[in-house]
Design a protein around this motif. Structure first.
Motif, PDB file in Angstrom:
ATOM      1  N   ARG A 119       0.818  -1.212   0.000  1.00  8.35           N
ATOM      2  CA  ARG A 119       0.000   0.000   0.000  1.00  8.35           C
ATOM      3  C   ARG A 119       0.855   1.268   0.000  1.00  8.35           C
ATOM      4  N   GLU A 120       2.131   1.099   0.374  1.00 11.59           N
ATOM      5  CA  GLU A 120       2.932   2.293   0.612  1.00 11.59           C
ATOM      6  C   GLU A 120       3.141   3.102  -0.660  1.00 11.59           C
ATOM      7  N   ARG A 121       2.962   4.390  -0.513  1.00 14.41           N
ATOM      8  CA  ARG A 121       3.216   5.279  -1.643  1.00 14.41           C
ATOM      9  C   ARG A 121       4.353   6.220  -1.271  1.00 14.41           C
TER      10      ARG A 121
ATOM     11  N   ARG B 175       1.869   7.159   3.343  1.00 14.08           N
ATOM     12  CA  ARG B 175       2.517   8.080   2.398  1.00 14.08           C
ATOM     13  C   ARG B 175       3.883   8.500   2.931  1.00 14.08           C
TER      14      ARG B 175
END
Ligand SMILES: O=P(O)(O)O[C@@H]1[C@@H](OP(=O)(O)O)[C@H](OP(=O)(O)O)[C@H](O)[C@H](OP(=O)(O)O)[C@H]1OP(=O)(O)O
Ligand SMILES: Nc1ncnc2c1ncn2[C@@H]1O[C@H](COP(=O)(O)OP(=O)(O)O)[C@@H](O)[C@H]1O
Ligand SMILES: [Mg+2]
Ligand SMILES: [Mg+2]
Length: 322
Positions: free
Chosen positions: A114-116, A286
């Protein structure tokens, strides 16, 4: 382990006096020596090809004479790895081109992650009249961090200001980068890269700024190298009841940082660097890269001696470099 009959390798280093003192520690010399690697101090003012057999060169010097010296050496001895190329390092000496590396990354994140990642919004101001004339922020909102455009290792290149309002802009000198201040829980993640090796550590950062504080603070606040806060200062913080204990802070997922580091390394063509990452307090998935440093203070990285020795070994046996 090596014995006297085994081939020995020679790694030449060219570093400023302060860097030499912090990096070439007796423990590193000894660790490398036991692996058959000798660390040789180079004289940057003399041709490299006249300084004995070299199996690899590492360096952090930026003057033109040194770059010429390296160029001549690379022509004469194209098979000897030079870590890293001055042209590739140069990109990190400007806080705009530095972060362009991140915005251009085609990052192969798997669907399960999921990490952006990204960079904070920023503008560069080249014209001094813009600073005094009440313009320059573009789409940014206060508070912002003002960072010197040049990141050339000088003390002044680390001199930053937290700017709360237009009045605070008056203290600035162009060229300067204005970057949005992002609340991030007062902790940065410093990610060290040594070839294919990646290690993340936590460091102190600027505390979050509340809406209330934004409303009441005025002008500017200077700061410099906040993440190198000493143990004594840490104790003082605790004394004043500030408990932002680093241990409690969760690390970013290591698979995410490793992928990011690998993509950066390939894209920049560099082997020795670290980068500072913050986690957006409004969105825990994020991550923002705020700084990339060439050949940082590796002696502060856990296990620096074996990690660097492994890297030297890979270099002299021609494995794993970009
Ligand atoms: O001196 P140190 O050990 O604090 O290392 C500095 C780095 O600190 P860090 O390892 O990230 O905590 C420092 O990192 P930051 O910019 O503070 O994130 C720089 O890499 C600095 O090099 P330069 O002044 O930008 O050329 C590094 O300075 P030099 O050692 O290269 O002079
Ligand atoms: N956009 C930002 N939002 C919040 N804090 C920041 C931001 N940029 C920098 N900082 C803080 O300022 C420190 C210094 O900024 P950095 O860009 O890393 O400069 P330096 O090259 O001197 O290390 C960072 O370690 C972090 O604590
Ligand atoms: Mg930094
Ligand atoms: Mg830096």
């Amino acid at each position: 382990m090596s014995d006297s009959t085994q081939e020995r390798y020679r790694i030449g280093y060219a570093l400023a006096a302060k860097k030499q003192q912090s990096f070439i520690q007796p423990s590193l010399i000894e660790h490398s020596r036991q692996r058959g690697i000798d660390l040789i101090k180079l004289d940057p003012t003399k041709p490299l090809s006249e300084q004995g057999k070299l199996d690899c060169v590492i360096h952090k010097l930026y003057d033109d004479d040194w770059k010429q010296n390296l160029l001549g050496f690379r022509e004469k001895c194209p098979d000897v790895p030079v870590v890293d190329s001055p042209e590739d390092i140069e990109r990190l000496h400007n806080r705009v081109s530095m972060l362009e590396v991140i915005t251009r990354l085609k990052f192969p994140v798997s669907d399960s992650e999921r990490e952006r990642f990204g960079v904070p919004k920023q503008v560069v101001v080249m014209d001094p009249s813009v600073l005094s004339g009440g313009e320059g922020l573009g789409e940014l909102e206060f508070p912002v961090i003002a960072k010197p455009l040049d990141a050339d290792g000088s003390a002044v290149s680390h001199k930053m200001f937290l700017i709360y309002d237009q009045e605070g802009m008056k203290i600035l000198k162009a060229p300067i980068v204005l970057q949005e201040f992002v609340n991030h829980g007062g902790v940065i993640f410093k990610v060290y890269v040594v070839g294919a090796y990646v290690k993340c550590v936590k460091r102190r950062s600027l505390p979050d700024i509340s809406e209330e504080k934004i409303g009441t603070s005025k002008g500017s606040l200077p700061f410099s190298q906040i993440s190198n806060l000493t143990a004594a200062q840490e104790d003082k913080n605790k004394e004043y009841g500030e408990d932002r204990s680093l241990e409690k802070v969760e690390m970013p997922p290591s698979s995410f940082l490793e992928e990011l580091a690998k993509a950066m390394r390939k894209s920049m063509g560099l082997n020795l660097f670290n980068f500072d990452v913050i986690r957006d307090a409004r969105d825990a998935d994020r991550y923002l890269v705020i700084d990339i440093n060439y050949f940082p203070g590796y002696a502060k990285m856990p296990c620096y001696e074996p990690v660097l020795t492994d890297f030297f070994w890979d270099m002299v046996t021609k494995k794993n470099h970009v």
